[in-house]
Motif scaffolding. Structure first.
Motif, mmCIF file in Angstrom:
data_model
loop_
_atom_site.group_PDB
_atom_site.id
_atom_site.type_symbol
_atom_site.label_atom_id
_atom_site.label_comp_id
_atom_site.label_asym_id
_atom_site.label_seq_id
_atom_site.Cartn_x
_atom_site.Cartn_y
_atom_site.Cartn_z
ATOM 1 N N THR A 187 0.833 -1.204 0.000
ATOM 2 C CA THR A 187 0.000 0.000 0.000
ATOM 3 C C THR A 187 0.865 1.250 0.000
ATOM 4 O OG1 THR A 187 -1.710 -1.185 1.226
ATOM 5 C CG2 THR A 187 -1.866 1.212 1.188
ATOM 6 N N LYS A 188 0.466 2.250 -0.764
ATOM 7 C CA LYS A 188 1.194 3.516 -0.820
ATOM 8 C C LYS A 188 1.021 4.254 0.508
ATOM 9 C CE LYS A 188 1.460 7.824 -3.409
ATOM 10 N NZ LYS A 188 0.866 8.634 -4.495
ATOM 11 N N GLY A 189 2.105 4.795 1.024
ATOM 12 C CA GLY A 189 2.072 5.504 2.301
ATOM 13 C C GLY A 189 2.509 4.661 3.475
ATOM 14 N N THR A 190 2.810 3.364 3.247
ATOM 15 C CA THR A 190 3.300 2.507 4.324
ATOM 16 C C THR A 190 4.785 2.753 4.532
ATOM 17 O OG1 THR A 190 1.670 0.833 3.705
ATOM 18 C CG2 THR A 190 3.465 0.138 5.144
ATOM 19 N N SER A 191 5.166 3.006 5.765
ATOM 20 C CA SER A 191 6.570 3.303 6.052
ATOM 21 C C SER A 191 7.410 2.038 5.954
ATOM 22 C CB SER A 191 6.700 3.914 7.450
ATOM 23 O OG SER A 191 6.282 3.002 8.436
ATOM 24 N N ALA A 192 8.715 2.222 5.859
ATOM 25 C CA ALA A 192 9.637 1.084 5.773
ATOM 26 C C ALA A 192 9.607 0.253 7.050
ATOM 27 C CB ALA A 192 11.052 1.578 5.504
ATOM 28 N N ALA A 248 -7.132 11.191 1.349
ATOM 29 C CA ALA A 248 -7.835 12.300 2.017
ATOM 30 C C ALA A 248 -6.977 12.918 3.109
ATOM 31 C CB ALA A 248 -9.154 11.790 2.596
ATOM 32 N N LYS A 249 -6.210 12.083 3.819
ATOM 33 C CA LYS A 249 -5.342 12.618 4.866
ATOM 34 C C LYS A 249 -4.214 13.450 4.277
ATOM 35 C CE LYS A 249 -6.147 9.038 8.333
ATOM 36 N NZ LYS A 249 -5.545 7.915 9.078
ATOM 37 N N GLU A 250 -3.665 12.985 3.144
ATOM 38 C CA GLU A 250 -2.602 13.766 2.513
ATOM 39 C C GLU A 250 -3.109 15.114 2.016
ATOM 40 O OE1 GLU A 250 -0.727 11.526 -0.500
ATOM 41 O OE2 GLU A 250 0.332 10.192 0.872
ATOM 42 N N ASN A 251 -4.339 15.133 1.496
ATOM 43 C CA ASN A 251 -4.905 16.391 1.013
ATOM 44 C C ASN A 251 -5.453 17.249 2.145
ATOM 45 O OD1 ASN A 251 -4.341 15.519 -1.585
ATOM 46 N ND2 ASN A 251 -6.357 14.588 -1.861
ATOM 47 N N GLY A 252 -5.669 16.649 3.303
ATOM 48 C CA GLY A 252 -6.257 17.381 4.418
ATOM 49 C C GLY A 252 -5.222 18.005 5.318
ATOM 50 N N ALA A 253 -5.574 18.041 6.622
ATOM 51 C CA ALA A 253 -4.722 18.763 7.583
ATOM 52 C C ALA A 253 -3.499 17.969 7.982
ATOM 53 C CB ALA A 253 -5.537 19.109 8.826
ATOM 54 N N SER A 254 -3.609 16.661 8.073
ATOM 55 C CA SER A 254 -2.490 15.868 8.575
ATOM 56 C C SER A 254 -1.450 15.655 7.480
ATOM 57 C CB SER A 254 -2.994 14.514 9.098
ATOM 58 O OG SER A 254 -3.632 13.810 8.060
ATOM 59 N N ILE A 255 -0.200 15.514 7.899
ATOM 60 C CA ILE A 255 0.917 15.315 6.979
ATOM 61 C C ILE A 255 1.438 13.900 7.178
ATOM 62 C CG2 ILE A 255 3.217 16.101 6.334
ATOM 63 C CD1 ILE A 255 2.447 18.836 7.391
ATOM 64 N N LEU A 256 1.319 13.060 6.147
ATOM 65 C CA LEU A 256 1.715 11.661 6.247
ATOM 66 C C LEU A 256 3.064 11.387 5.612
ATOM 67 C CD1 LEU A 256 -1.640 9.830 5.484
ATOM 68 C CD2 LEU A 256 -0.650 10.346 7.687
ATOM 69 N N SER A 257 3.598 12.319 4.822
ATOM 70 C CA SER A 257 4.879 12.088 4.169
ATOM 71 C C SER A 257 5.514 13.426 3.821
ATOM 72 C CB SER A 257 4.704 11.233 2.905
ATOM 73 O OG SER A 257 3.860 11.895 1.978
ATOM 74 N N VAL A 258 6.826 13.388 3.620
ATOM 75 C CA VAL A 258 7.583 14.557 3.189
ATOM 76 C C VAL A 258 8.453 14.150 2.007
ATOM 77 C CG1 VAL A 258 7.604 15.694 5.445
ATOM 78 C CG2 VAL A 258 9.416 14.066 4.863
ATOM 79 N N ASN A 269 4.837 8.144 12.651
ATOM 80 C CA ASN A 269 4.747 8.655 14.019
ATOM 81 C C ASN A 269 3.782 9.842 14.062
ATOM 82 O OD1 ASN A 269 5.224 9.723 16.612
ATOM 83 N ND2 ASN A 269 7.314 8.958 16.606
ATOM 84 N N ARG A 270 2.763 9.745 14.914
ATOM 85 C CA ARG A 270 1.745 10.800 14.976
ATOM 86 C C ARG A 270 2.284 12.072 15.612
ATOM 87 N NH1 ARG A 270 -0.789 6.037 16.170
ATOM 88 N NH2 ARG A 270 -2.355 5.383 14.657
ATOM 89 N N ARG A 271 3.225 11.945 16.538
ATOM 90 C CA ARG A 271 3.789 13.141 17.154
ATOM 91 C C ARG A 271 4.598 13.961 16.148
ATOM 92 N NH1 ARG A 271 6.752 11.682 22.642
ATOM 93 N NH2 ARG A 271 6.856 13.970 22.672
ATOM 94 N N ILE A 272 5.300 13.262 15.258
ATOM 95 C CA ILE A 272 6.030 13.979 14.198
ATOM 96 C C ILE A 272 5.048 14.636 13.238
ATOM 97 C CG2 ILE A 272 7.690 13.721 12.319
ATOM 98 C CD1 ILE A 272 8.927 11.411 13.799
ATOM 99 N N GLN A 273 3.936 13.952 12.934
ATOM 100 C CA GLN A 273 2.926 14.555 12.072
ATOM 101 C C GLN A 273 2.351 15.816 12.704
ATOM 102 O OE1 GLN A 273 -0.005 11.577 11.217
ATOM 103 N NE2 GLN A 273 1.441 10.194 10.208
ATOM 104 N N GLN A 274 2.103 15.777 14.013
ATOM 105 C CA GLN A 274 1.577 16.963 14.696
ATOM 106 C C GLN A 274 2.583 18.118 14.670
ATOM 107 O OE1 GLN A 274 0.530 15.592 18.605
ATOM 108 N NE2 GLN A 274 -1.162 14.313 17.873
ATOM 109 N N CYS A 275 3.863 17.808 14.876
ATOM 110 C CA CYS A 275 4.888 18.861 14.826
ATOM 111 C C CYS A 275 4.974 19.485 13.435
ATOM 112 C CB CYS A 275 6.250 18.293 15.230
ATOM 113 S SG CYS A 275 6.397 17.885 16.979
ATOM 114 N N LEU A 276 4.895 18.650 12.391
ATOM 115 C CA LEU A 276 4.936 19.180 11.035
ATOM 116 C C LEU A 276 3.717 20.053 10.730
ATOM 117 C CD1 LEU A 276 6.276 16.145 8.985
ATOM 118 C CD2 LEU A 276 7.437 18.291 9.412
#
Length: 581
Positions: A187-192, A248-258, A269-276
């Motif tokens: 699945t796209k967006g799955t971390s290593a 939807a998450k990528e287009n919305g408020a949360s940041i799932l990747s850089v 990590n959700r804490r890193i997403q919140q910081c971003l």
């Protein structure tokens, strides 16, 4: 709509707990005791204990998970169900190992008990895993959590059916779990990190699948493809829903990747997403010349770097492949690069304020430039910049420019202390650093604006320092001439060694004479007059003969013995008390 507050990484929690509590070495008893202690702590924290009254079984349903604690949801109830399944499974494996150890001993368990007791535990683990899957589906958990719960339930069911020798049903359960994990891995967006966990479960499952297939070929049974096709169709719908949620998450408020240097890095990590997310909000409201906003964004990047480093250290407990390490290194390099660029921008703003304020000391300016040099060195140490020639050249030029500025500030500080020679040498070093920067390849607009003015300042400072140094030499010569010293006033004893006439003055016209015959020290010291010791008797003492005194000594001893012998016992006592011995 699915709610993120019920998101739980079931398979990752299992693997980390198993690797940290005994299963890395195959110690099922230690893991069983850990699950028991963890369950007790969770029950006390959630106030879900039985108390001291009559035992009444308390079931964990949808109402308890969603509305426990005054209408607030608590995902820890899902942890309770997960730990119940893990405790039952680890207890069954522990009993299986004990039965294997006691098989050839006298304290051997009966065959029926040896088979039934672990089977009951594995069946209970499968029931708890099935209950967890139903809970995740009913409370509206994210699709990823539901799929992981389904894979975990199928895996537990396959283990229980395999021990009961139901090969066909066990193979179907393992294949469903295998298919779910394989799709989640792709699945796209799955971390290593998550892909590594899914791959571990797939590799652990493959021997069981092969064993079931072998037993089915022995029994000459065919696989039922209808049920498998229905399951695949249902799973495809869930996977499509999962991809839509991620989009939807990528287009919305949360940041799932850089994105870093053309590579997309997922962030789990959700804490890193919140910081971003907070960084994006601060950058949207930020003014370009606002130093306080820059400080807040830099602190958020520092927090992201600490979180990535901490998660990287935790993953060293488990087996981490090369891809996960590279992904963490790239993510850390992304945060470090952004922090360095913002810190340099903040330092430039402070720099402009210092240049307009002439009251600021040179030491503060030198300290600020040294901090800029350290930032450039920090970003040059990153592996991605070392392999890229253009980026390495860009940051090396910036570092060289800041070094030239530091030498200029140092020269200005030394000239304020009237140290003209040192100031001239520092200015010369600054000009050498500037010559190493090619103006044609410069890509930094700020350096292009300031490099010409800096070169003029350094040249002016070098000329002033050199002029003042010549003036100091002339003044020193004038003062020397004012002393009016010549050979008549200078009492220099050229025959004496230098160590004995350090206090004497030597005029320049006497240097040639002094260079011809001079001595630093006397290698052969002069003799000193000392009283002579009469050592003649010491040498002749062996040749002299002395008289025999033994006769005189024996006669004295005999006279004393005779007087003592003449005295009786009473005489001796009287002489003792009278003091006459």
């Amino acid at each position: 709509m699915n709610d993120n507050k019920f998101a739980i990484d079931i398979l990752w929690l299992n693997k980390t707990a198993q690797a940290s509590n005994g299963l890395k070495h195959g110690d099922y008893r230690r893991y069983h005791l850990y699950c028991t202690r963890k369950l007790h702590r969770l029950r006390k924290a959630l106030k879900w204990t039985q108390g001291r009254g009559r035992f009444v079984k308390r079931k964990i349903g949808e109402e308890e998970v969603v509305s426990k604690g005054g209408g607030r949801s608590d995902v820890r109830f899902l942890w309770l169900v997960l730990l119940q399944a893990e405790r039952a499974w680890s207890h069954g494996m522990e009993l299986k190992e004990e039965a294997a150890l006691l098989q050839n001993s006298k304290k051997r368990m009966s065959t029926r008990r040896k088979r039934r007791w672990p089977l009951r535990k594995w069946t209970k683990a499968a029931l708890w895993a099935r209950h967890l899957e139903r809970l995740c589906s009913s409370i509206g958990a994210p699709t990823k959590t539901i799929l992981e719960a389904q894979a975990y339930a199928q895996l537990m069911a396959g283990n229980a059916l395999l021990e009961r020798k139901q090969w066909k049903a066990s193979q179907e359960s393992f294949q469903r779990a295998y298919y779910i994990l394989e799709k989640l891995e792709q699945t796209k967006g799955t971390s290593a990190q998550q892909r590594h966990i899914y791959r571990q479960y797939i590799q652990e499952m493959e021997p069981s699948v092969r064993y079931c297939r072998y037993q089915l070929t022995k029994l000459q049974l065919e696989e039922n493809s209808d049920n498998q096709a229905l399951f695949v169709a249902e799973l495809e719908g869930q996977l499509n829903r999962l991809e839509s949620e991620l989009q939807a998450k990528e287009n919305g408020a949360s940041i799932l990747s850089v994105e870093w240097r053309g590579t997309r890095i997922p962030i789990a990590n959700r804490r890193i997403q919140q910081c971003l997310q907070r960084i994006v909000e601060q950058e949207n409201d930020r003014d370009e010349n606002d130093i306080t906003k820059l400080e807040k964004i830099i602190s958020l990047y520092m927090q992201c770097i600490r979180l990535v480093s901490k998660e990287w250290e935790q993953l060293t407990i488990t087996e981490m492949d090369k891809q996960i390490g590279e992904e963490f290194a790239m993510l850390k390099a992304y945060f470090v690069s952004n922090r360095v660029q913002l810190a340099l921008r903040r330092n430039v703003l402070i720099w402009n304020n210092l240049e307009s304020n002439h009251v600021v000391s040179w030491r503060q300016r030198i300290r600020l430039v040294e901090h800029c040099i350290k930032l450039c060195e920090e970003i040059l140490q990153l592996k991605d910049f070392q392999n890229d020639a253009e980026s390495n050249k860009y940051w090396s030029q910036r570092k060289q420019f800041f070094r030239a500025y530091r030498c200029f500030y140092l020269a200005s500080y030394l000239s304020s202390r009237h140290m003209w020679t040192e100031s001239y040498l520092s200015s010369k070093k600054a000009l050498e650093d500037l010559k190493q920067i090619s103006k044609e390849d410069l890509r930094d607009n700020w350096i292009q604006e300031h490099i010409d003015s800096l070169q003029e300042k350094i040249t002016r400072q070098a000329c002033l320092s050199k002029a003042y140094a010549f003036l100091d030499e002339i003044r020193l010569a004038d003062k020397w001439n004012e002393l009016k010293l010549d050979d008549s006033t200078c009492s220099v004893s050229f025959n004496a060694p230098l160590i004995n006439r350090l206090h004497e003055i030597v005029l320049p016209n006497s240097f040639e004479r002094l260079a011809k015959d001079w001595k630093m020290i006397d290698l052969q010291p002069s003799f000193m007059k000392v009283p002579c010791k009469p050592f003649l008797f010491d040498i002749a003492s062996e040749e002299l003969s002395f008289p025999d005194m033994s006769l005189f000594v024996n006669e004295g001893n005999k006279s004393v013995e005779d007087t003592n012998a003449k005295k009786g016992l009473l005489g001796r006592a009287v002489s003792w008390f009278s003091g006459k011995k």
